[in-house]
Design an enzyme around this catalytic site. Structure first.
Site, PDB file in Angstrom:
ATOM      1  N   CYS A 156     -12.161  -5.211 -29.228  1.00 20.35           N
ATOM      2  CA  CYS A 156     -12.002  -4.502 -30.506  1.00 20.35           C
ATOM      3  C   CYS A 156     -13.311  -4.360 -31.271  1.00 20.35           C
ATOM      4  O   CYS A 156     -13.405  -3.546 -32.188  1.00 20.35           O
ATOM      5  CB  CYS A 156     -10.981  -5.212 -31.382  1.00 20.35           C
TER       6      CYS A 156
HETATM    7  N1  CO8 Z   1      11.297  -7.144 -33.087  1.00 18.82           N
HETATM    8  C1  CO8 Z   1      12.021  -8.178 -33.544  1.00 18.82           C
HETATM    9  N2  CO8 Z   1      11.598  -9.464 -33.499  1.00 18.82           N
HETATM   10  C2  CO8 Z   1      10.392  -9.705 -32.970  1.00 18.82           C
HETATM   11  C3  CO8 Z   1       9.578  -8.672 -32.463  1.00 18.82           C
HETATM   12  C4  CO8 Z   1      10.079  -7.352 -32.536  1.00 18.82           C
HETATM   13  N3  CO8 Z   1       9.364  -6.307 -32.076  1.00 18.82           N
HETATM   14  N4  CO8 Z   1       8.439  -9.217 -32.005  1.00 18.82           N
HETATM   15  C5  CO8 Z   1       8.522 -10.538 -32.194  1.00 18.82           C
HETATM   16  N5  CO8 Z   1       9.698 -10.845 -32.770  1.00 18.82           N
HETATM   17  C6  CO8 Z   1      10.185 -12.165 -33.151  1.00 18.82           C
HETATM   18  C7  CO8 Z   1       9.519 -13.248 -32.311  1.00 18.82           C
HETATM   19  O1  CO8 Z   1      10.224 -13.435 -31.098  1.00 18.82           O
HETATM   20  C8  CO8 Z   1       9.602 -14.434 -33.228  1.00 18.82           C
HETATM   21  O2  CO8 Z   1      10.901 -14.985 -33.163  1.00 18.82           O
HETATM   22  P1  CO8 Z   1      11.104 -16.596 -33.140  1.00 18.82           P
HETATM   23  O3  CO8 Z   1      10.555 -17.048 -34.478  1.00 18.82           O
HETATM   24  O4  CO8 Z   1      12.573 -16.734 -32.998  1.00 18.82           O
HETATM   25  O5  CO8 Z   1      10.302 -17.080 -31.987  1.00 18.82           O
HETATM   26  C9  CO8 Z   1       9.448 -13.836 -34.621  1.00 18.82           C
HETATM   27  O6  CO8 Z   1       9.798 -12.442 -34.495  1.00 18.82           O
HETATM   28  C10 CO8 Z   1       8.049 -13.942 -35.169  1.00 18.82           C
HETATM   29  O7  CO8 Z   1       7.112 -13.511 -34.170  1.00 18.82           O
HETATM   30  P2  CO8 Z   1       5.568 -13.702 -34.308  1.00 18.82           P
HETATM   31  O8  CO8 Z   1       5.263 -15.092 -34.719  1.00 18.82           O
HETATM   32  O9  CO8 Z   1       4.905 -13.184 -33.069  1.00 18.82           O
HETATM   33  O10 CO8 Z   1       5.272 -12.676 -35.506  1.00 18.82           O
HETATM   34  P3  CO8 Z   1       4.033 -12.576 -36.457  1.00 18.82           P
HETATM   35  O11 CO8 Z   1       4.510 -12.589 -37.841  1.00 18.82           O
HETATM   36  O12 CO8 Z   1       2.918 -13.494 -36.083  1.00 18.82           O
HETATM   37  O13 CO8 Z   1       3.513 -11.063 -36.160  1.00 18.82           O
HETATM   38  C11 CO8 Z   1       1.722  -9.948 -35.013  1.00 18.82           C
HETATM   39  C12 CO8 Z   1       3.031 -10.718 -34.885  1.00 18.82           C
HETATM   40  C13 CO8 Z   1       2.011  -8.649 -35.714  1.00 18.82           C
HETATM   41  C14 CO8 Z   1       1.203  -9.677 -33.607  1.00 18.82           C
HETATM   42  C15 CO8 Z   1       0.699 -10.751 -35.838  1.00 18.82           C
HETATM   43  O14 CO8 Z   1       0.667 -12.089 -35.397  1.00 18.82           O
HETATM   44  C16 CO8 Z   1      -0.694 -10.197 -35.763  1.00 18.82           C
HETATM   45  O15 CO8 Z   1      -0.941  -9.033 -36.026  1.00 18.82           O
HETATM   46  N6  CO8 Z   1      -1.693 -11.048 -35.483  1.00 18.82           N
HETATM   47  C17 CO8 Z   1      -3.099 -10.632 -35.392  1.00 18.82           C
HETATM   48  C18 CO8 Z   1      -3.306  -9.952 -34.106  1.00 18.82           C
HETATM   49  C19 CO8 Z   1      -4.680  -9.383 -33.950  1.00 18.82           C
HETATM   50  O16 CO8 Z   1      -5.381  -9.064 -34.849  1.00 18.82           O
HETATM   51  N7  CO8 Z   1      -5.074  -9.239 -32.707  1.00 18.82           N
HETATM   52  C20 CO8 Z   1      -6.248  -8.604 -32.339  1.00 18.82           C
HETATM   53  C21 CO8 Z   1      -5.915  -8.033 -31.016  1.00 18.82           C
HETATM   54  S1  CO8 Z   1      -6.734  -6.672 -30.548  1.00 18.82           S
HETATM   55  C22 CO8 Z   1      -8.104  -7.099 -29.550  1.00 18.82           C
HETATM   56  O17 CO8 Z   1      -9.038  -7.664 -29.938  1.00 18.82           O
HETATM   57  C23 CO8 Z   1      -8.046  -6.785 -28.117  1.00 18.82           C
HETATM   58  C24 CO8 Z   1      -8.114  -5.337 -27.894  1.00 18.82           C
HETATM   59  C25 CO8 Z   1      -7.815  -5.030 -26.514  1.00 18.82           C
HETATM   60  C26 CO8 Z   1      -7.108  -3.723 -26.398  1.00 18.82           C
HETATM   61  C27 CO8 Z   1      -5.948  -3.852 -25.517  1.00 18.82           C
HETATM   62  C28 CO8 Z   1      -5.124  -2.630 -25.381  1.00 18.82           C
HETATM   63  C29 CO8 Z   1      -3.784  -2.875 -24.789  1.00 18.82           C
END
Ligand code: CO8
Length: 374
Positions: A156
């Site tokens: 990224c």
């Molecule tokens: N619908 C319903 N429920 C869901 C969903 C969904 N789609 N997804 C997850 N849940 C559930 C989970 O199962 C979990 O349930 P439980 O508590 O029962 O286990 C609950 O919701 C909470 O899940 P999370 O803890 O995962 O949710 P978060 O509040 O942490 O949100 C995010 C998830 C949005 C991913 C958040 O953590 C986030 O944005 N974090 C930062 C991520 C970030 O900045 N990453 C950078 C990555 S990019 C990079 O550098 C690489 C690039 C490479 C490119 C690749 C291209 C493919």
């Protein structure tokens, strides 16, 4: 040291877009098919049923409402859930280079430059069409640029790292003018069948022209690069094990870990302080205080992350004008995100305005570029 400016930017956006509602409907249909296919094993407790996705969750957790993609039909086909991108012959321009060329043409026009005035091309992005020949050389040839071209990948943070490389090369005299391009096909390496991440990414291409301040075209509106700063710190929390040694491994060429994987919560918690501290130290070393900054063009991964970072840097709540958001409609477009924000949200600023283009992501990696409108 000579002054380097960003003299033009370009953006190419795919024509197709997927709303959260469309994405969730297809995902849920896939989950239902999967659960029906494995009904016996699920009933016997040998397999776990797939849960449904939820568009309210997606907006609340990320701020993302839709994403642009190269192939909507393949991604939304419940029997498939990944894009259909046809292979091209070796004689044709690759898909990724083609996107890059479109963004690059816009950046060149904004800079008031012809391709033959550019000395080199850097293609900086997360997802690479192939190992070689470099996409950058394809872009170079398609545009008719002399000189040199190469690809680089810092996930990224590729664009901000690419800007620093370009600035350093211009200052060292290796080139007079450079084009830095970010064609991101994130849809190709996203596991659309995993609800934890299926909503995160989109496709796009951005481009930036960099040159010496004393040599810009009269039609350009340049932004001086006051400073660049890069930081990396190893982490397994964002990972993709796809690579050229996969065929040598005895098993697992299609394993889940050959696509994008992350521990989203850990990333959020660990990266936000790194980014805020870097921006604060960077502007301070340039004799600037937070109130000197009119705009933060932050990496576009998560709305709450951006709000938190902006609040920490400015020491107060920030307005949407001060830290613009494009992830609501573009989603995370990896290295292109902060450049899209810069491209779309700078025209209103007055001469002398300061801002920071900042990206962060896998590695971990953080890159900041402090700019001033000339
Ligand atoms: N619908 C319903 N429920 C869901 C969903 C969904 N789609 N997804 C997850 N849940 C559930 C989970 O199962 C979990 O349930 P439980 O508590 O029962 O286990 C609950 O919701 C909470 O899940 P999370 O803890 O995962 O949710 P978060 O509040 O942490 O949100 C995010 C998830 C949005 C991913 C958040 O953590 C986030 O944005 N974090 C930062 C991520 C970030 O900045 N990453 C950078 C990555 S990019 C990079 O550098 C690489 C690039 C490479 C490119 C690749 C291209 C493919």
């Amino acid at each position: 040291m000579s002054n380097v400016v960003i003299s033009g930017t370009g953006l190419w956006t795919p024509s197709e877009s997927i709303s959260n509602e469309e994405l969730v409907a297809s995902f849920d249909a896939y989950a239902d098919l999967y659960n029906a296919r494995h009904a016996e094993a699920i009933a016997a407790g040998e397999m776990r049923a797939m849960g449904h996705s939820n568009s309210e969750f997606i907006v609340k957790a990320s701020g993302i409402r839709s994403r642009y993609v190269l192939d909507k039909a393949g991604i939304l086909d419940p029997q498939r859930l990944y894009p259909r991108i046809a292979a091209r012959t070796d004689e044709e321009l690759s898909v990724q280079a083609e996107m890059g060329v479109r963004a690059a043409r816009e950046a060149l026009a904004a800079a008031g430059r012809r391709a033959d005035e550019i000395d080199g091309v850097i293609v900086a992005c997360s997802n690479m069409q192939r190992a070689y020949p470099a996409m950058a050389i394809e872009v170079q040839q398609a545009l008719g640029i002399q000189g040199f071209a190469f690809d680089m990948n810092v996930a990224c943070s590729s664009a901000t790292f690419g800007i620093q490389v370009a600035v350093d090369m211009l200052r060292a005299g290796s080139a007079r003018r450079l084009l830095m391009v970010n064609p991101e096909i994130c849809s190709g390496h996203l596991e659309w069948r995993d609800r934890d991440c299926h909503f995160i990414f989109g496709d796009v291409a951005t481009a930036v022209v960099l040159e010496h301040a004393d040599d810009v075209a009269a039609t350009a509106t340049p932004w001086q690069v006051l400073g660049t700063r890069l930081q990396t710190q190893f982490s397994n929390n964002i990972r993709n094990n796809f690579g050229f040694l996969n065929r040598c491994e005895d098993a697992g060429r299609d394993d889940r870990n050959k696509l994008f994987m992350q521990e989203g919560r850990k990333v959020f918690k660990e990266v936000c302080p790194m980014v805020a501290e870097q921006i604060s130290a960077h502007i301070s070393d340039l004799q600037l205080v937070p109130d000197n900054l009119q705009r933060l063009w932050l990496h576009q991964a998560n709305l709450s992350m951006n709000d938190l970072i902006a609040r920490r840097v400015m020491g107060r709540e920030v307005t949407r004008d001060e830290a613009p958001i494009i992830l609501d409609r573009y989603a995370n477009t990896s290295s292109a995100g902060s450049i899209i924000a810069f491209h779309l949200h700078r025209q209103d600023l007055a001469k002398g305005a300061h801002g920071v283009i900042c990206s962060f992501g896998a590695g971990y990696s953080v890159g900041s570029v402090v700019v001033r409108k000339c």
